[in-house]
Motif scaffolding. Sequence first.
Motif, PDB file in Angstrom:
ATOM      1  N   ARG A   1       5.089  -6.350 -11.721  1.00 47.89           N
ATOM      2  CA  ARG A   1       5.837  -5.792 -10.578  1.00 47.89           C
ATOM      3  C   ARG A   1       5.240  -6.216  -9.247  1.00 47.89           C
ATOM      4  N   ASN A   2       3.949  -6.423  -9.202  1.00 50.84           N
ATOM      5  CA  ASN A   2       3.273  -6.763  -7.950  1.00 50.84           C
ATOM      6  C   ASN A   2       2.955  -8.247  -7.828  1.00 50.84           C
ATOM      7  N   ARG A   3       3.492  -9.064  -8.733  1.00 51.15           N
ATOM      8  CA  ARG A   3       3.273 -10.498  -8.627  1.00 51.15           C
ATOM      9  C   ARG A   3       4.082 -11.077  -7.468  1.00 51.15           C
ATOM     10  N   ASP A   4       3.686 -12.269  -7.040  1.00 51.62           N
ATOM     11  CA  ASP A   4       4.339 -12.893  -5.887  1.00 51.62           C
ATOM     12  C   ASP A   4       5.815 -13.183  -6.137  1.00 51.62           C
ATOM     13  N   PHE A   5       6.145 -13.633  -7.345  1.00 49.65           N
ATOM     14  CA  PHE A   5       7.541 -14.024  -7.594  1.00 49.65           C
ATOM     15  C   PHE A   5       8.477 -12.820  -7.585  1.00 49.65           C
ATOM     16  N   THR A   6       8.026 -11.653  -8.086  1.00 49.72           N
ATOM     17  CA  THR A   6       8.890 -10.477  -8.040  1.00 49.72           C
ATOM     18  C   THR A   6       9.002  -9.938  -6.618  1.00 49.72           C
ATOM     19  N   SER A   7       7.894  -9.987  -5.878  1.00 52.10           N
ATOM     20  CA  SER A   7       7.949  -9.547  -4.473  1.00 52.10           C
ATOM     21  C   SER A   7       8.895 -10.431  -3.658  1.00 52.10           C
ATOM     22  N   ALA A   8       8.860 -11.736  -3.944  1.00 50.74           N
ATOM     23  CA  ALA A   8       9.742 -12.651  -3.213  1.00 50.74           C
ATOM     24  C   ALA A   8      11.203 -12.377  -3.545  1.00 50.74           C
ATOM     25  N   LEU A   9      11.493 -12.086  -4.802  1.00 50.23           N
ATOM     26  CA  LEU A   9      12.865 -11.798  -5.190  1.00 50.23           C
ATOM     27  C   LEU A   9      13.368 -10.510  -4.563  1.00 50.23           C
ATOM     28  N   ARG A  10      12.497  -9.512  -4.446  1.00 44.05           N
ATOM     29  CA  ARG A  10      12.912  -8.266  -3.802  1.00 44.05           C
ATOM     30  C   ARG A  10      13.243  -8.488  -2.329  1.00 44.05           C
ATOM     31  N   THR A  11      12.461  -9.322  -1.663  1.00 40.16           N
ATOM     32  CA  THR A  11      12.720  -9.582  -0.243  1.00 40.16           C
ATOM     33  C   THR A  11      14.006 -10.365  -0.043  1.00 40.16           C
ATOM     34  N   THR A  12      14.439 -11.130  -1.034  1.00 40.23           N
ATOM     35  CA  THR A  12      15.687 -11.885  -0.903  1.00 40.23           C
ATOM     36  C   THR A  12      16.915 -11.044  -1.261  1.00 40.23           C
ATOM     37  N   GLY A  13      16.694  -9.784  -1.682  1.00 37.63           N
ATOM     38  CA  GLY A  13      17.814  -8.890  -1.951  1.00 37.63           C
ATOM     39  C   GLY A  13      18.291  -8.866  -3.381  1.00 37.63           C
ATOM     40  N   GLU A  14      17.523  -9.461  -4.314  1.00 38.84           N
ATOM     41  CA  GLU A  14      17.914  -9.417  -5.723  1.00 38.84           C
ATOM     42  C   GLU A  14      17.905  -7.969  -6.220  1.00 38.84           C
ATOM     43  N   SER A  15      18.875  -7.642  -7.067  1.00 37.45           N
ATOM     44  CA  SER A  15      18.952  -6.277  -7.590  1.00 37.45           C
ATOM     45  C   SER A  15      17.805  -6.007  -8.547  1.00 37.45           C
TER      46      SER A  15
END
Length: 301
Positions: free
Chosen positions: A164-178
């Motif tokens: 949950r705290n990895r860079d790729f999941t954080s990046a996806l959250r910032t781009t608005g992915e559900s």
Amino acid sequence: MDRLLRNPKVVIGLAILAFFVLVAIFGPWLISALGLNPRAVDDGAIATPPSADHWLGTNNTGQDLFAQLVVGARGSVVVGALAGTIATVMAVAVGTTSGYLGGTADRTINAIVNVLMTLPGFALLFIIAGYVQNAGYILIALVIGLLGWPGGARSIRAQTLSLRNRDFTSALRTTGESTWRIILVEVIPHLGGVISAMFLSALVGGIFAESSLAFLGLGDTSGITWGTMIAQAQSSGAILRGQWWYFLPPGLCIAIIGFATALINFGLDEITNPKLNSSLAARTRRFNADLARANGRKVTA
């Protein structure tokens, strides 16, 4: 996939499991084609050892044990596979949801899982199977699967908290992915090794649980499984009489499936665990160096 197929442990384990799956699917047809009947009684061959007429001998009622072993594979494998699938799906669904959402949802779900883990699973299974007389394979598998997921959910939750705290999941959250798309497309694929190991353990656990229930006289006593074969051998005193052909083949089949799943898990650990990977590579380099020295050749890095 290429790394999996290059690992001998995984290849051998998958080959063994594939063999038993094929036996479970086509075994009853094969027995019919050979003109055998697992319930037919041969009055002239009561509790006889393996022979040309009965490849694995007969039981105390004159029934062919080879036919029962092959036909019984379907019940045991179906129960294990279905119970493993149910337990794994529930563990993944609950574990990823709890670990990724966090906050109140995580605390609530984790509290429920902790309560369920304190319940004596096999005792509940024993009570349910005893209450539902002659429960079929599907019902037994459902009960085993529904009681076997909490431990796996905790493991999945712990892994999801890390992802949950990895860079790729954080990046996806910032781009608005559900949230659910991130869980399904990104988080769960990263848990493939854990999920596969969990499913294999649940599969073997389901087979063991079904065999234990059958040994205790519960479950579908009218059907033929490896568990019912062992139970009948015990009730007829085959062990005390030294009739090894009665109880050894079904017990050996269960043990071989457990061995196959252990091989696959060891192989997956070697592939996915960096520490084991580096350790294996280091041992390989040392072995090659020692071999080269023994042959009197110059060792190259």
